[in-house]
Scaffold this motif. Structure first.
Motif, PDB file in Angstrom:
ATOM      1  N   GLY A   6       8.413 -14.093   2.130  1.00 23.05           N
ATOM      2  CA  GLY A   6       7.784 -14.424   3.406  1.00 23.05           C
ATOM      3  C   GLY A   6       6.271 -14.349   3.331  1.00 23.05           C
ATOM      4  O   GLY A   6       5.560 -15.204   3.887  1.00 23.05           O
ATOM      5  N   ALA A   7       5.769 -13.318   2.637  1.00 20.97           N
ATOM      6  CA  ALA A   7       4.321 -13.185   2.479  1.00 20.97           C
ATOM      7  C   ALA A   7       3.750 -14.342   1.677  1.00 20.97           C
ATOM      8  O   ALA A   7       2.664 -14.852   1.984  1.00 20.97           O
ATOM      9  N   ALA A   8       4.469 -14.779   0.636  1.00 17.34           N
ATOM     10  CA  ALA A   8       4.007 -15.900  -0.180  1.00 17.34           C
ATOM     11  C   ALA A   8       3.957 -17.186   0.632  1.00 17.34           C
ATOM     12  O   ALA A   8       2.979 -17.947   0.558  1.00 17.34           O
ATOM     13  N   ALA A 113       2.447  -7.634  -0.836  1.00 20.05           N
ATOM     14  CA  ALA A 113       3.740  -7.289  -0.237  1.00 20.05           C
ATOM     15  C   ALA A 113       4.647  -6.596  -1.249  1.00 20.05           C
ATOM     16  O   ALA A 113       5.364  -5.651  -0.904  1.00 20.05           O
ATOM     17  N   TRP A 114       4.639  -7.067  -2.473  1.00 20.68           N
ATOM     18  CA  TRP A 114       5.460  -6.452  -3.524  1.00 20.68           C
ATOM     19  C   TRP A 114       4.976  -5.044  -3.855  1.00 20.68           C
ATOM     20  O   TRP A 114       5.781  -4.127  -4.042  1.00 20.68           O
ATOM     21  N   GLN A 115       3.671  -4.858  -3.910  1.00 27.20           N
ATOM     22  CA  GLN A 115       3.108  -3.565  -4.300  1.00 27.20           C
ATOM     23  C   GLN A 115       3.226  -2.526  -3.192  1.00 27.20           C
ATOM     24  O   GLN A 115       3.516  -1.358  -3.456  1.00 27.20           O
ATOM     25  N   LEU A 116       3.017  -2.931  -1.940  1.00 28.24           N
ATOM     26  CA  LEU A 116       2.948  -1.976  -0.833  1.00 28.24           C
ATOM     27  C   LEU A 116       4.210  -1.940   0.020  1.00 28.24           C
ATOM     28  O   LEU A 116       4.363  -1.036   0.842  1.00 28.24           O
ATOM     29  N   GLY A 117       5.098  -2.930  -0.163  1.00 28.24           N
ATOM     30  CA  GLY A 117       6.341  -2.924   0.598  1.00 28.24           C
ATOM     31  C   GLY A 117       6.135  -3.383   2.027  1.00 28.24           C
ATOM     32  O   GLY A 117       5.023  -3.687   2.459  1.00 28.24           O
ATOM     33  N   PRO A 118       7.206  -3.413   2.820  1.00 23.87           N
ATOM     34  CA  PRO A 118       7.125  -3.844   4.218  1.00 23.87           C
ATOM     35  C   PRO A 118       6.570  -2.726   5.104  1.00 23.87           C
ATOM     36  O   PRO A 118       7.309  -2.052   5.833  1.00 23.87           O
ATOM     37  N   THR A 119       5.272  -2.516   5.038  1.00 23.13           N
ATOM     38  CA  THR A 119       4.619  -1.420   5.750  1.00 23.13           C
ATOM     39  C   THR A 119       3.437  -1.942   6.555  1.00 23.13           C
ATOM     40  O   THR A 119       2.928  -3.041   6.287  1.00 23.13           O
ATOM     41  N   PRO A 120       2.962  -1.166   7.536  1.00 25.30           N
ATOM     42  CA  PRO A 120       1.742  -1.560   8.259  1.00 25.30           C
ATOM     43  C   PRO A 120       0.547  -1.700   7.320  1.00 25.30           C
ATOM     44  O   PRO A 120      -0.319  -2.558   7.540  1.00 25.30           O
ATOM     45  N   GLU A 121       0.486  -0.839   6.280  1.00 31.83           N
ATOM     46  CA  GLU A 121      -0.609  -0.935   5.318  1.00 31.83           C
ATOM     47  C   GLU A 121      -0.595  -2.277   4.602  1.00 31.83           C
ATOM     48  O   GLU A 121      -1.648  -2.857   4.314  1.00 31.83           O
ATOM     49  N   ALA A 122       0.595  -2.790   4.283  1.00 28.29           N
ATOM     50  CA  ALA A 122       0.703  -4.085   3.612  1.00 28.29           C
ATOM     51  C   ALA A 122       0.197  -5.204   4.516  1.00 28.29           C
ATOM     52  O   ALA A 122      -0.493  -6.127   4.058  1.00 28.29           O
ATOM     53  N   ILE A 123       0.538  -5.136   5.798  1.00 24.46           N
ATOM     54  CA  ILE A 123       0.072  -6.162   6.740  1.00 24.46           C
ATOM     55  C   ILE A 123      -1.451  -6.161   6.809  1.00 24.46           C
ATOM     56  O   ILE A 123      -2.104  -7.212   6.761  1.00 24.46           O
ATOM     57  N   ALA A 124      -2.030  -4.960   6.903  1.00 25.94           N
ATOM     58  CA  ALA A 124      -3.489  -4.846   6.943  1.00 25.94           C
ATOM     59  C   ALA A 124      -4.104  -5.341   5.638  1.00 25.94           C
ATOM     60  O   ALA A 124      -5.117  -6.052   5.641  1.00 25.94           O
ATOM     61  N   ALA A 125      -3.498  -4.970   4.513  1.00 27.83           N
ATOM     62  CA  ALA A 125      -4.041  -5.352   3.214  1.00 27.83           C
ATOM     63  C   ALA A 125      -3.988  -6.867   3.012  1.00 27.83           C
ATOM     64  O   ALA A 125      -4.900  -7.451   2.407  1.00 27.83           O
ATOM     65  N   ILE A 126      -2.940  -7.511   3.503  1.00 24.01           N
ATOM     66  CA  ILE A 126      -2.861  -8.967   3.394  1.00 24.01           C
ATOM     67  C   ILE A 126      -3.956  -9.625   4.235  1.00 24.01           C
ATOM     68  O   ILE A 126      -4.605 -10.582   3.799  1.00 24.01           O
ATOM     69  N   GLY A 127      -4.191  -9.095   5.429  1.00 25.34           N
ATOM     70  CA  GLY A 127      -5.280  -9.622   6.251  1.00 25.34           C
ATOM     71  C   GLY A 127      -6.629  -9.459   5.572  1.00 25.34           C
ATOM     72  O   GLY A 127      -7.471 -10.368   5.603  1.00 25.34           O
ATOM     73  N   ILE A 128      -6.867  -8.306   4.957  1.00 29.02           N
ATOM     74  CA  ILE A 128      -8.116  -8.084   4.225  1.00 29.02           C
ATOM     75  C   ILE A 128      -8.233  -9.081   3.072  1.00 29.02           C
ATOM     76  O   ILE A 128      -9.303  -9.651   2.821  1.00 29.02           O
ATOM     77  N   PRO A 166      -7.172  10.303  13.927  1.00 29.74           N
ATOM     78  CA  PRO A 166      -8.407  10.732  13.269  1.00 29.74           C
ATOM     79  C   PRO A 166      -8.187  11.507  11.971  1.00 29.74           C
ATOM     80  O   PRO A 166      -8.971  11.406  11.053  1.00 29.74           O
ATOM     81  N   GLY A 167      -7.127  12.284  11.864  1.00 32.94           N
ATOM     82  CA  GLY A 167      -6.961  13.127  10.688  1.00 32.94           C
ATOM     83  C   GLY A 167      -6.005  12.602   9.655  1.00 32.94           C
ATOM     84  O   GLY A 167      -5.713  13.293   8.682  1.00 32.94           O
ATOM     85  N   THR A 168      -5.496  11.393   9.875  1.00 29.53           N
ATOM     86  CA  THR A 168      -4.474  10.885   8.971  1.00 29.53           C
ATOM     87  C   THR A 168      -5.026   9.806   8.055  1.00 29.53           C
ATOM     88  O   THR A 168      -5.890   9.030   8.422  1.00 29.53           O
ATOM     89  N   GLY A 169      -4.501   9.766   6.848  1.00 28.82           N
ATOM     90  CA  GLY A 169      -4.852   8.744   5.879  1.00 28.82           C
ATOM     91  C   GLY A 169      -3.657   8.502   4.976  1.00 28.82           C
ATOM     92  O   GLY A 169      -2.887   9.427   4.704  1.00 28.82           O
ATOM     93  N   GLY A 170      -3.465   7.298   4.543  1.00 26.90           N
ATOM     94  CA  GLY A 170      -2.309   6.980   3.727  1.00 26.90           C
ATOM     95  C   GLY A 170      -2.644   6.909   2.254  1.00 26.90           C
ATOM     96  O   GLY A 170      -3.736   7.284   1.813  1.00 26.90           O
ATOM     97  N   GLU A 171      -1.687   6.397   1.472  1.00 29.83           N
ATOM     98  CA  GLU A 171      -1.902   6.248   0.038  1.00 29.83           C
ATOM     99  C   GLU A 171      -2.807   5.076  -0.281  1.00 29.83           C
ATOM    100  O   GLU A 171      -3.353   4.990  -1.379  1.00 29.83           O
ATOM    101  N   VAL A 172      -2.977   4.164   0.669  1.00 31.75           N
ATOM    102  CA  VAL A 172      -3.788   2.967   0.431  1.00 31.75           C
ATOM    103  C   VAL A 172      -5.166   3.100   1.054  1.00 31.75           C
ATOM    104  O   VAL A 172      -6.186   2.909   0.383  1.00 31.75           O
ATOM    105  N   PHE A 173      -5.215   3.444   2.339  1.00 29.02           N
ATOM    106  CA  PHE A 173      -6.475   3.467   3.058  1.00 29.02           C
ATOM    107  C   PHE A 173      -6.899   4.900   3.373  1.00 29.02           C
ATOM    108  O   PHE A 173      -6.088   5.827   3.339  1.00 29.02           O
TER     109      PHE A 173
END
Length: 286
Positions: A6-8, A113-128, A166-173
């Motif tokens: 789908g991402a492709a 999408a393959w690297q980050l999976g179906p996550t909010p971080e992946a959606i943001a990363a694709i937009g970036i 404010p205090g949270t951060g993930g593995e990507v961002f």
């Protein structure tokens, strides 16, 4: 793997639109600058019946003969292959960049999408990623990184952290604190290098758009990954620049845009930045 496919597919469609952005946005900005200059000089305003020109109007047409491009001639990559890379009407050659941007956007989106999976971080990363592709293309063509892309990318990064908490951060961002520091450090670091180089040599080594793009990457990734981004972009830029000069495809006197290397380094840092930094420290960095 459905999310990857789908991402492709979505990336393929967006890649076609990014070609429009790369081609039209600088011309739209030039029109605006001319109007502003005319206003400052007290010149007559542009005619009210001036043809609109934006990302939607006028419709796509061949730049050589002006013939409108029909929907079946505008299918990403497929139409280019079916038409043999030439206009259906005048047979002028279609630049290879168009299918390259479309296919590249699809591949980059699928990789995220393959690297980050179906996550909010992946959606943001694709937009970036889409934004970085547009910026790289514009900078290659015009040596310009428009504020209309770099600044929203920066503010979107900080807003993303606010929405996460404010205090949270993930593995990507990064988290909000590291993102704010990253935005400030990203801008001021290149700003300092720019002015130091200008004082020492009397020449300008980069543009303000580079500062803003680096600040945007810092806002998303945090200050911790900025050294990796600048190292990757500098090494890539040096290798490409020296290679072009050695092959006599570029003069030493002609500036090479830095934005595409920052964009490529930012993309790598989004996907593998923290792994690269961890591997560096595990290897026993001095």
């Amino acid at each position: 793997m459905l999310h990857v496919a789908g991402a492709a597919l979505l990336g393929l469609l967006v890649g076609s639109f990014l070609n429009v952005v790369i081609h039209r946005l600088p011309r739209m900005l030039e029109r605006d600058w001319r109007r502003q200059c005319a206003d400052l000089q007290g010149a007559a305003p542009a005619p009210a019946d001036e043809a609109p020109y934006d990302l939607v109007r006028p419709g796509s047409a061949c730049p050589h003969c002006g013939t409108a491009i029909r929907p079946w001639q505008n299918i990403p990559v497929v139409s280019y292959l079916l038409l043999g890379g030439r206009c259906a009407h005048c047979k002028a050659r279609i630049p290879l960049r168009y299918p390259v941007v479309e296919a590249g956007t699809a591949l980059a989106s699928a990789l995220v999408a393959w690297q980050l999976g179906p996550t909010p971080e992946a959606i943001a990363a694709i937009g970036i990623t889409w934004c970085l592709i547009a910026l790289a293309g514009i900078d290659l063509d015009h040596h310009l990184l428009p504020d209309s892309l770099t600044l929203p990318l920066l503010w979107a990064g900080l807003l993303f952290h606010v929405l996460q908490g404010p205090g949270t951060g993930g593995e990507v961002f990064a988290n909000l604190t590291d993102g704010v520091i990253g935005a400030v450090a990203g801008y001021l670091s290149l700003w300092t290098i720019y002015h130091g180089f200008r004082v020492a040599t009397g020449k300008e080594g980069m543009g303000y758009g580079d500062f803003k793009l680096f600040a945007a990457l810092g806002a998303w990734l945090g200050w911790q990954l900025l050294p990796l981004v600048i190292l990757l972009s500098a090494v890539t830029g040096t290798v490409v620049g020296v290679s072009l000069i050695a092959l006599r495809r570029h003069s030493r006197e002609n500036p090479i845009p830095f934005g595409p290397y920052l964009a490529a380094a930012g993309f790598i840092a989004i996907l593998w930045g923290r792994d690269l930094v961890d591997a560096y420290w595990r290897a026993g960095a001095p």
